[in-house]
Design an enzyme around this catalytic site. Structure first.
Site, PDB file in Angstrom:
ATOM      1  N   HIS A  87      54.795  43.782  39.937  1.00  0.00           N
ATOM      2  CA  HIS A  87      54.036  44.955  40.418  1.00  0.00           C
ATOM      3  C   HIS A  87      53.594  45.890  39.312  1.00  0.00           C
ATOM      4  O   HIS A  87      52.882  46.865  39.565  1.00  0.00           O
ATOM      5  CB  HIS A  87      54.837  45.712  41.484  1.00  0.00           C
ATOM      6  N   CYS A  94      64.350  65.960  36.362  1.00  0.00           N
ATOM      7  CA  CYS A  94      65.292  65.676  37.437  1.00  0.00           C
ATOM      8  C   CYS A  94      64.680  64.685  38.413  1.00  0.00           C
ATOM      9  O   CYS A  94      63.621  64.923  38.949  1.00  0.00           O
ATOM     10  CB  CYS A  94      65.613  66.950  38.192  1.00  0.00           C
TER      11      CYS A  94
HETATM   12  C1  LIG Z   1      61.194  49.127  31.601  1.00  0.00           C
HETATM   13  C2  LIG Z   1      61.524  48.785  33.018  1.00  0.00           C
HETATM   14  N1  LIG Z   1      62.498  47.894  33.258  1.00  0.00           N
HETATM   15  C3  LIG Z   1      62.829  47.537  34.518  1.00  0.00           C
HETATM   16  C4  LIG Z   1      62.192  48.070  35.604  1.00  0.00           C
HETATM   17  C5  LIG Z   1      62.578  47.656  36.983  1.00  0.00           C
HETATM   18  O1  LIG Z   1      61.584  46.817  37.537  1.00  0.00           O
HETATM   19  P1  LIG Z   1      61.505  46.561  39.123  1.00  0.00           P
HETATM   20  O2  LIG Z   1      60.965  47.788  39.737  1.00  0.00           O
HETATM   21  O3  LIG Z   1      60.558  45.394  39.254  1.00  0.00           O
HETATM   22  O4  LIG Z   1      62.882  46.213  39.573  1.00  0.00           O
HETATM   23  C6  LIG Z   1      61.176  49.033  35.395  1.00  0.00           C
HETATM   24  C7  LIG Z   1      60.518  49.689  36.551  1.00  0.00           C
HETATM   25  O5  LIG Z   1      60.114  50.824  36.481  1.00  0.00           O
HETATM   26  C8  LIG Z   1      60.833  49.374  34.071  1.00  0.00           C
HETATM   27  O6  LIG Z   1      59.877  50.269  33.815  1.00  0.00           O
END
Ligand SMILES: Cc1ncc(COP(=O)(O)O)c(C=O)c1O
Length: 395
Positions: A200, A324
């Site tokens: 996504h 926050c």
């Molecule tokens: C750097 C990073 N790692 C992991 C995730 C987690 O991904 P997911 O929302 O597909 O679980 C995100 C989501 O914001 C992210 O930005």
């Protein structure tokens, strides 16, 4: 009111071409990929095609891609799966203090069951030095995990150099590339052992992700069951979502260079526009080593939440990407790690671009941000003559 979406690091709009492919597999291609009949074979073919497309985007082999439910699961599988298969309930892991919680929390869990974790510091731009990784490596280091780009401030880490170092030292290297896959070039042949991604974040669907696992690396499954995904990640494949992620990967690969240049142009227009037009505004993160789609600012005397709410009333969606969260009153661990005071972290705002944003939208944002900041500053008890005293800031 025409709304403007500038929060593409949180999630992106699903591309219509992705939706079209997914609908086909919800309506007609609903077979279980493990089934022997034609319905199953069709679904299985679609999953394998998506695997090829995702692998192609990062220079991997298709059989090195494990589909998961998203970035969080990919990070968990990489860290816990690798540590438990190879660390024998002990050993040393290196990561950074600015990782996403999807990496930080598995690390904390591993600490609880006997692993030791080093959380490396960053400089004021959010950059991790390769030298600090080298210094942290010990004889019992089992894994290094450093994110490719930070989801809040957009700083892109020197992962080629870190991967090279890790290879020289014989330590596997995992990178959380959730914010970079489909946005900046990536090639796992530089020595990366594992890489997490999420559909996504590059105009694919939610609830699907993948972990690249270099051939020969053993992982302890985190999902016991029917043995799908080479036994590493059981559960009937989410075929429409996997197909959608594959399509999103294909589109990202095709449009990559032009799209990245286009986003950099709009990003820089926003950065220059804000810094020029809003007094006491500052850029967070690195000026050049940053995601093409990320602009992250701090504004003195006001709070990011106020800006988000005022812009939302004007139809513009941005994020604090900091301060926050709804569930915690703690300021962003990323901004604190770069040396900001809590009150400075609270005055931060993230603008993140995607495929569907235009220069016109950036201009509308710029017209509104200076007005909103002025309105909030008029209401704020703080100003140049009455700044928040150091140590006097509360969350
Ligand atoms: C750097 C990073 N790692 C992991 C995730 C987690 O991904 P997911 O929302 O597909 O679980 C995100 C989501 O914001 C992210 O930005």
């Amino acid at each position: 009111m025409n709304r403007i979406y500038l929060d593409n690091s949180a999630t992106t709009r699903t591309d219509d071409r992705v939706i079209d492919d997914m609908i086909l597999f919800m309506r007609e291609g609903y077979g279980n990929p493990s089934s022997l009949h034609s319905f199953g074979r069709e679904a299985n073919r679609a999953v394998q095609e998506a695997r090829q497309r995702v692998a192609g985007l990062i220079g991997a082999q298709p059989d090195e891609i494990i589909f998961t439910s998203g970035g969080t699961e990919s990070d968990n599988l990489a860290l816990k799966g690798y540590a438990l298969a190879n660390g024998r309930k002990g050993g040393h892991i290196i990561t950074s203090s600015i990782e996403h919680h999807a990496v930080l929390e598995p690390c904390r869990y591993l600490e609880k069951i006997g692993f030791e974790v080093t959380f490396l510091p960053v400089d004021e731009f959010g950059m991790i030095s390769t030298a600090s990784v080298e210094e942290a490596i010990r004889k019992d280091t089992v894994l290094i995990s450093i994110m490719h780009a930070n989801n809040e401030i957009g700083t892109v880490q020197p992962i080629d150099a870190i991967a090279k170092l890790a290879n020289e030292k014989g330590v596997p290297f995992h990178t959380d590339a959730v914010q970079t896959v489909g946005r900046i070039p990536l090639d796992v042949s530089n020595g990366i052992s594992m890489l997490s991604m999420s559909g996504h974040k590059f105009h694919g669907p939610k609830g699907v992700g993948a972990l690249f696992v270099r051939k020969g690396i053993r992982l302890e499954t985190q999902m016991h069951g029917g043995g799908q995904e080479k036994g590493v990640r059981s559960s009937t494949e989410n075929v429409p979502a996997i197909v959608g992620m594959g399509k999103a990967a294909e589109i990202a690969g095709e449009e990559f260079d032009a799209e990245s240049r286009r986003q950099v142009r709009i990003r820089d227009m926003i950065i220059d526009g804000v810094l020029e037009s809003v007094p006491r505004s500052f850029l967070n993160g690195h000026r050049s080593e940053r995601l093409p789609n990320n602009a992250h600012f701090r504004f003195d005397f006001i709070e990011g939440e106020g800006i988000v709410l005022h812009l939302d009333m004007r139809g513009i969606a941005v994020s604090t990407g900091s301060a926050c969260s709804t569930s915690s009153l703690e300021p962003s661990h990323v901004l604190l790690a770069t040396g900001l005071m809590p009150h400075q972290a609270h005055g931060s705002l993230r603008i993140s671009l995607g495929r569907f944003n235009t220069e016109e939208e950036a201009r509308i944002f710029l017209d509104n941000i200076s007005e909103v900041v002025s309105i909030l500053r008029e209401m704020s008890p703080y100003n140049e003559n009455n700044p928040i005293a150091p140590g006097g800031d509360q969350c």
